[in-house]
Scaffold this motif. Structure first.
Motif, PDB file in Angstrom:
ATOM      1  N   TRP A  70      11.694   7.068 -15.693  1.00 30.96           N
ATOM      2  CA  TRP A  70      10.754   7.832 -14.883  1.00 30.96           C
ATOM      3  C   TRP A  70      11.054   7.587 -13.417  1.00 30.96           C
ATOM      4  CZ3 TRP A  70       9.893   4.119 -18.417  1.00 30.96           C
ATOM      5  CH2 TRP A  70       9.433   4.530 -19.660  1.00 30.96           C
ATOM      6  N   CYS A  71      12.159   6.918 -13.137  1.00 30.54           N
ATOM      7  CA  CYS A  71      12.487   6.468 -11.791  1.00 30.54           C
ATOM      8  C   CYS A  71      13.809   7.068 -11.340  1.00 30.54           C
ATOM      9  CB  CYS A  71      12.554   4.947 -11.749  1.00 30.54           C
ATOM     10  SG  CYS A  71      11.100   4.160 -12.455  1.00 30.54           S
ATOM     11  N   PHE A  72      13.834   7.548 -10.092  1.00 32.55           N
ATOM     12  CA  PHE A  72      14.995   8.280  -9.603  1.00 32.55           C
ATOM     13  C   PHE A  72      15.372   7.856  -8.194  1.00 32.55           C
ATOM     14  CE2 PHE A  72      12.409  10.846 -12.426  1.00 32.55           C
ATOM     15  CZ  PHE A  72      13.311  11.170 -13.409  1.00 32.55           C
ATOM     16  N   ARG A  73      16.608   8.217  -7.835  1.00 35.54           N
ATOM     17  CA  ARG A  73      17.125   8.052  -6.476  1.00 35.54           C
ATOM     18  C   ARG A  73      17.599   9.415  -6.029  1.00 35.54           C
ATOM     19  NH1 ARG A  73      21.777   7.426  -3.268  1.00 35.54           N
ATOM     20  NH2 ARG A  73      21.606   5.715  -1.787  1.00 35.54           N
ATOM     21  N   LEU A  74      17.273   9.830  -4.826  1.00 32.61           N
ATOM     22  CA  LEU A  74      17.691  11.125  -4.295  1.00 32.61           C
ATOM     23  C   LEU A  74      19.133  11.026  -3.802  1.00 32.61           C
ATOM     24  CD1 LEU A  74      16.880  14.006  -3.567  1.00 32.61           C
ATOM     25  CD2 LEU A  74      15.989  13.114  -1.408  1.00 32.61           C
ATOM     26  N   GLU A  75      20.005  11.853  -4.370  1.00 34.83           N
ATOM     27  CA  GLU A  75      21.421  11.840  -3.984  1.00 34.83           C
ATOM     28  C   GLU A  75      21.762  12.983  -3.036  1.00 34.83           C
ATOM     29  OE1 GLU A  75      23.471   9.448  -4.693  1.00 34.83           O
ATOM     30  OE2 GLU A  75      22.216   8.408  -6.133  1.00 34.83           O
ATOM     31  N   ALA A  76      21.174  14.171  -3.248  1.00 33.49           N
ATOM     32  CA  ALA A  76      21.475  15.335  -2.410  1.00 33.49           C
ATOM     33  C   ALA A  76      20.360  16.365  -2.540  1.00 33.49           C
ATOM     34  CB  ALA A  76      22.806  15.959  -2.814  1.00 33.49           C
ATOM     35  N   SER A  87      19.880  10.612  -9.139  1.00 33.48           N
ATOM     36  CA  SER A  87      20.504   9.650 -10.038  1.00 33.48           C
ATOM     37  C   SER A  87      19.366   8.928 -10.749  1.00 33.48           C
ATOM     38  CB  SER A  87      21.423   8.676  -9.300  1.00 33.48           C
ATOM     39  OG  SER A  87      20.725   7.936  -8.353  1.00 33.48           O
ATOM     40  N   LEU A  88      19.630   8.546 -11.985  1.00 40.37           N
ATOM     41  CA  LEU A  88      18.628   7.875 -12.797  1.00 40.37           C
ATOM     42  C   LEU A  88      18.660   6.382 -12.516  1.00 40.37           C
ATOM     43  CD1 LEU A  88      19.241   9.634 -16.236  1.00 40.37           C
ATOM     44  CD2 LEU A  88      17.933  10.433 -14.270  1.00 40.37           C
ATOM     45  N   LEU A  89      17.497   5.782 -12.370  1.00 40.71           N
ATOM     46  CA  LEU A  89      17.380   4.337 -12.210  1.00 40.71           C
ATOM     47  C   LEU A  89      16.908   3.782 -13.548  1.00 40.71           C
ATOM     48  CD1 LEU A  89      15.583   4.212  -8.739  1.00 40.71           C
ATOM     49  CD2 LEU A  89      18.021   3.998  -9.214  1.00 40.71           C
ATOM     50  N   GLN A  90      17.638   2.820 -14.062  1.00 40.11           N
ATOM     51  CA  GLN A  90      17.309   2.257 -15.371  1.00 40.11           C
ATOM     52  C   GLN A  90      16.241   1.170 -15.217  1.00 40.11           C
ATOM     53  OE1 GLN A  90      20.646   0.722 -17.564  1.00 40.11           O
ATOM     54  NE2 GLN A  90      19.572   0.916 -19.501  1.00 40.11           N
ATOM     55  N   PRO A  91      15.089   1.338 -15.904  1.00 43.15           N
ATOM     56  CA  PRO A  91      14.007   0.358 -15.790  1.00 43.15           C
ATOM     57  C   PRO A  91      14.134  -0.776 -16.798  1.00 43.15           C
ATOM     58  CG  PRO A  91      13.244   2.270 -17.006  1.00 43.15           C
ATOM     59  CD  PRO A  91      14.678   2.535 -16.634  1.00 43.15           C
ATOM     60  N   LYS A 109      17.689  -0.733 -11.968  1.00 41.13           N
ATOM     61  CA  LYS A 109      19.124  -0.809 -11.680  1.00 41.13           C
ATOM     62  C   LYS A 109      19.668   0.605 -11.507  1.00 41.13           C
ATOM     63  CE  LYS A 109      19.281  -5.256 -12.388  1.00 41.13           C
ATOM     64  NZ  LYS A 109      19.193  -6.125 -11.280  1.00 41.13           N
ATOM     65  N   ARG A 110      20.506   0.782 -10.494  1.00 39.23           N
ATOM     66  CA  ARG A 110      21.138   2.087 -10.276  1.00 39.23           C
ATOM     67  C   ARG A 110      22.119   2.387 -11.395  1.00 39.23           C
ATOM     68  NH1 ARG A 110      23.167   3.154  -4.309  1.00 39.23           N
ATOM     69  NH2 ARG A 110      23.850   5.026  -5.366  1.00 39.23           N
ATOM     70  N   THR A 111      22.251   3.665 -11.715  1.00 38.34           N
ATOM     71  CA  THR A 111      23.231   4.116 -12.706  1.00 38.34           C
ATOM     72  C   THR A 111      24.057   5.240 -12.096  1.00 38.34           C
ATOM     73  OG1 THR A 111      21.893   5.886 -13.690  1.00 38.34           O
ATOM     74  CG2 THR A 111      21.542   3.639 -14.540  1.00 38.34           C
ATOM     75  N   HIS A 112      25.076   5.663 -12.831  1.00 33.10           N
ATOM     76  CA  HIS A 112      25.897   6.790 -12.397  1.00 33.10           C
ATOM     77  C   HIS A 112      25.461   8.076 -13.081  1.00 33.10           C
ATOM     78  CE1 HIS A 112      28.585   4.316 -10.050  1.00 33.10           C
ATOM     79  NE2 HIS A 112      28.659   3.463 -11.057  1.00 33.10           N
TER      80      HIS A 112
END
Length: 143
Positions: A70-76, A87-91, A109-112
């Motif tokens: 349910w957690c994300f990082r904005l890439e573009a 990008s998906l952040l692994q909880p 944790k960041r993922t690809h």
């Protein structure tokens, strides 16, 4: 929590700009001050749809193992098609196991794993604690 469709795109732009301020080497004198203070390059967040009080979730795969997030990082940001690349952040729980729900999250944790989502599909976003990205999970032997 940031709301409204037109405002949501602006919120993504602000979030992206703030996240860019976190980029850089904390040891480099020319890096932005936030990079030196925070020592993390991600502002984690969750997305919400109009018709649901629960955060938007999706599944990713790392090494052939699926995980739910349910957690994300904005890439573009893609203004022309009103979409964002995330990008998906692994909880993880405090025990180093994949978290089954938001309340169990101890670390991220960041993922690809990347997904593209249309901004109009969401009604709001909620930023999460940056400290979730700094926490180490230490699993010590029982005996």
């Amino acid at each position: 929590m940031l709301k409204e469709e037109a405002g949501l795109m602006k919120s993504f732009e602000i979030l992206y700009h703030q996240q860019q301020e976190l980029q850089g080497d904390p040891e480099d004198a020319c890096s932005p001050l936030l990079a030196k203070l925070m020592r993390v390059d991600t502002i984690p967040f969750s997305l919400f749809k109009q018709d649901s009080p629960l955060p938007f979730s999706t599944q990713g795969t790392i090494g052939g193992k699926p995980f739910q997030t349910w957690c994300f990082r904005l890439e573009a940001i893609h203004k022309e098609d009103q979409s964002v690349l995330l990008s998906l952040l692994q909880p993880y729980t405090i025990y180093g196991e994949p978290a089954g729900w938001m309340e169990e999250i101890y670390a991220l944790k960041r993922t690809h794993c990347l997904i593209t989502q249309p901004v109009p599909a969401f009604s709001s976003l909620s930023c999460l604690n940056i400290d979730l990205l700094k926490r180490d999970i230490i699993v010590e032997p029982k005996w």
